[in-house]
Design a protein around this motif. Structure first.
Motif, PDB file in Angstrom:
ATOM      1  N   UNK A 107       3.426  -4.756  17.361  1.00 35.49           N
ATOM      2  CA  UNK A 107       3.986  -5.538  16.256  1.00 35.49           C
ATOM      3  C   UNK A 107       4.162  -4.672  15.013  1.00 35.49           C
ATOM      4  N   UNK A 108       5.228  -4.938  14.262  1.00 34.58           N
ATOM      5  CA  UNK A 108       5.519  -4.238  13.007  1.00 34.58           C
ATOM      6  C   UNK A 108       5.573  -5.293  11.910  1.00 34.58           C
ATOM      7  N   UNK A 156       9.929   2.723   6.416  1.00 34.87           N
ATOM      8  CA  UNK A 156       8.781   2.798   7.315  1.00 34.87           C
ATOM      9  C   UNK A 156       8.823   1.643   8.306  1.00 34.87           C
ATOM     10  N   UNK A 157       9.149   0.452   7.838  1.00 30.41           N
ATOM     11  CA  UNK A 157       9.259  -0.726   8.690  1.00 30.41           C
ATOM     12  C   UNK A 157      10.285  -0.473   9.803  1.00 30.41           C
ATOM     13  N   UNK A 158      11.463   0.012   9.422  1.00 33.79           N
ATOM     14  CA  UNK A 158      12.518   0.295  10.404  1.00 33.79           C
ATOM     15  C   UNK A 158      12.085   1.405  11.358  1.00 33.79           C
ATOM     16  N   UNK A 159      11.400   2.414  10.843  1.00 32.16           N
ATOM     17  CA  UNK A 159      10.898   3.512  11.673  1.00 32.16           C
ATOM     18  C   UNK A 159      10.019   2.971  12.798  1.00 32.16           C
ATOM     19  N   UNK A 160       9.157   2.008  12.485  1.00 31.65           N
ATOM     20  CA  UNK A 160       8.262   1.424  13.488  1.00 31.65           C
ATOM     21  C   UNK A 160       8.985   0.681  14.596  1.00 31.65           C
ATOM     22  N   UNK A 161      10.207   0.257  14.326  1.00 33.66           N
ATOM     23  CA  UNK A 161      11.001  -0.470  15.319  1.00 33.66           C
ATOM     24  C   UNK A 161      11.903   0.453  16.125  1.00 33.66           C
ATOM     25  N   UNK A 162      11.871   1.743  15.813  1.00 36.46           N
ATOM     26  CA  UNK A 162      12.806   2.687  16.425  1.00 36.46           C
ATOM     27  C   UNK A 162      12.178   3.477  17.573  1.00 36.46           C
ATOM     28  N   UNK A 220       4.754 -16.788   3.789  1.00 39.05           N
ATOM     29  CA  UNK A 220       5.189 -16.680   2.400  1.00 39.05           C
ATOM     30  C   UNK A 220       5.342 -15.238   1.929  1.00 39.05           C
ATOM     31  N   UNK A 221       4.469 -14.335   2.382  1.00 43.44           N
ATOM     32  CA  UNK A 221       4.535 -12.972   1.866  1.00 43.44           C
ATOM     33  C   UNK A 221       4.673 -11.886   2.919  1.00 43.44           C
ATOM     34  N   UNK A 222       4.915 -12.250   4.194  1.00 36.39           N
ATOM     35  CA  UNK A 222       5.044 -11.201   5.200  1.00 36.39           C
ATOM     36  C   UNK A 222       5.996 -11.590   6.320  1.00 36.39           C
ATOM     37  N   UNK A 223       6.452 -10.551   7.031  1.00 32.91           N
ATOM     38  CA  UNK A 223       7.278 -10.730   8.223  1.00 32.91           C
ATOM     39  C   UNK A 223       6.725  -9.791   9.289  1.00 32.91           C
ATOM     40  N   UNK A 224       6.630 -10.291  10.517  1.00 34.50           N
ATOM     41  CA  UNK A 224       6.177  -9.494  11.647  1.00 34.50           C
ATOM     42  C   UNK A 224       7.220  -9.577  12.747  1.00 34.50           C
ATOM     43  N   UNK A 225       7.695  -8.402  13.185  1.00 36.11           N
ATOM     44  CA  UNK A 225       8.575  -8.342  14.349  1.00 36.11           C
ATOM     45  C   UNK A 225       7.676  -8.083  15.546  1.00 36.11           C
ATOM     46  N   UNK A 226       7.733  -8.988  16.507  1.00 34.49           N
ATOM     47  CA  UNK A 226       6.892  -8.891  17.696  1.00 34.49           C
ATOM     48  C   UNK A 226       7.488  -7.917  18.709  1.00 34.49           C
ATOM     49  N   UNK A 227       6.639  -7.246  19.481  1.00 29.45           N
ATOM     50  CA  UNK A 227       7.159  -6.323  20.495  1.00 29.45           C
ATOM     51  C   UNK A 227       7.913  -7.080  21.580  1.00 29.45           C
TER      52      UNK A 227
END
Length: 134
Positions: A38-39, A69-75, A24-31
């Motif tokens: 994870x981000x 910041x979220x995108x930075x963690x995926x880069x 409901x309140x979050x999204x996690x992109x898995x490695x």
């Protein structure tokens, strides 16, 4: 689902290989592999957000800063340095790649009573977003 999380889902459509989890309140992109981390972005309401890279986290009161910041963690220009004692992580340091060098940004840590154990480092890095133009 919040507008901010909806924006992330929309942006992730450019990366069909990305696996993510929603609540409901979050999204996690898995490695994608064991070398990544994870981000997560959590929408805390009232324009407040938490972005987490594994155990490291930072609070934001600006949606755009949180999304960046979220995108930075995926880069590829971001990595997470784990400091371990006795094979257990005690510090998570975010580093950014600038002008050919890794620069320490910020650290989240735990108190450790294992001060006598050898310090070991592990570096984790995602590469979903290849460069700033993506």
């Amino acid at each position: 689902m919040s507008k901010t999380i909806g924006e992330i889902i929309n942006r992730l459509k450019k990366y069909p290989e990305a696996e993510y989890e929603l609540n409901a309140e979050s999204i996690t992109v898995n490695p994608k592999n064991d070398n990544g981390f994870p981000v997560t972005l959590t929408d805390n309401g009232n324009g407040n957000f938490t972005v987490a890279f594994d155990f490291w986290h930072e609070e934001f009161d600006n949606e755009n800063d949180a999304l960046n910041c979220f995108a930075f963690g995926l880069s590829k220009v971001c990595r997470l340095r784990l400091t371990k004692k006795g094979n257990r992580p005690i510090k998570w340091t975010v580093e950014s790649y600038e002008n050919g060098n890794w620069k320490e940004d910020s650290t989240t840590g735990l108190f450790s009573l294992s001060f006598w154990k050898k310090v070991e480092y592990e570096f984790l890095q995602n590469d979903l977003i290849k460069n700033k133009n993506e």
